[in-house]
Design an enzyme around this catalytic site. Sequence first.
Site, mmCIF file in Angstrom:
data_model
loop_
_atom_site.group_PDB
_atom_site.id
_atom_site.type_symbol
_atom_site.label_atom_id
_atom_site.label_comp_id
_atom_site.label_asym_id
_atom_site.label_seq_id
_atom_site.Cartn_x
_atom_site.Cartn_y
_atom_site.Cartn_z
ATOM 1 N N ASP A 1 -6.401 1.690 1.434
ATOM 2 C CA ASP A 1 -6.887 1.803 2.842
ATOM 3 C C ASP A 1 -8.059 1.805 3.404
ATOM 4 O O ASP A 1 -9.108 0.840 2.692
ATOM 5 C CB ASP A 1 -5.987 3.267 2.804
ATOM 6 N N LYS B 1 0.895 -1.913 -0.024
ATOM 7 C CA LYS B 1 0.357 0.013 -0.354
ATOM 8 C C LYS B 1 0.996 1.374 0.293
ATOM 9 O O LYS B 1 0.713 2.240 -0.773
ATOM 10 C CB LYS B 1 -0.805 0.175 1.641
#
Length: 210
Positions: free
Chosen positions: A139, A121
């Site tokens: 997220d 991420k």
Amino acid sequence: MRSKKDILNIKQTLIDTFKDAKSELKFKNHYELIVAVMLSAQCTDKRVNLITPALFSEYPDVFAMANANLASVKMLINSCSFFNNKAENLIKMAKAVVADFNGVVPLDEASLKSLAGVGQKTAHVVMLEAVGANVMAVDTHVFRVSHRLGLSRAKTPEATEVDLVAAFKTELGKLHQAMVLFGRYTCKATKPLCKECVLAGLCKSKDKIV
């Protein structure tokens, strides 16, 4: 899962509504970007933006961070979640950038993920921010929005990312930014603003407030 027509409508609505969307993290260069993104894990952008001015003043570049005093870094970021681990990883990350990449923050996924504290991420956020890469980063906001809109039923962020990439294919960076802001301010975890939502007509979530 949604039909191709629904996916296209969701995609275009998000892009049109958030056409100027950008990260709310404040940074001036790739070093500041990667530090801010690393700090933002399980911490709000607002909190990170309160922390980074003093941190960047003390350690203005990757070389300074590579030689930073651990206790000093911890003190500067101690209002951030998991600050002990993050302080260690910031210094390790900087040392690796200096040793392995001549002090230049790499912008490809494999190299970024070789750095301490940088998972998929974080790598993707750095890439889409720095060079507009066609990558998706999931997220907590993107995860929630994806599931409420029926774009994924996956149990993990990584698997959700796979579903979103397969569904949207292009303009993934723009969509990440749009979904973050949409989830942060409209499709909130509690008390979502459904009556103000541009996607209300396409939402079938059990959390929908009518």
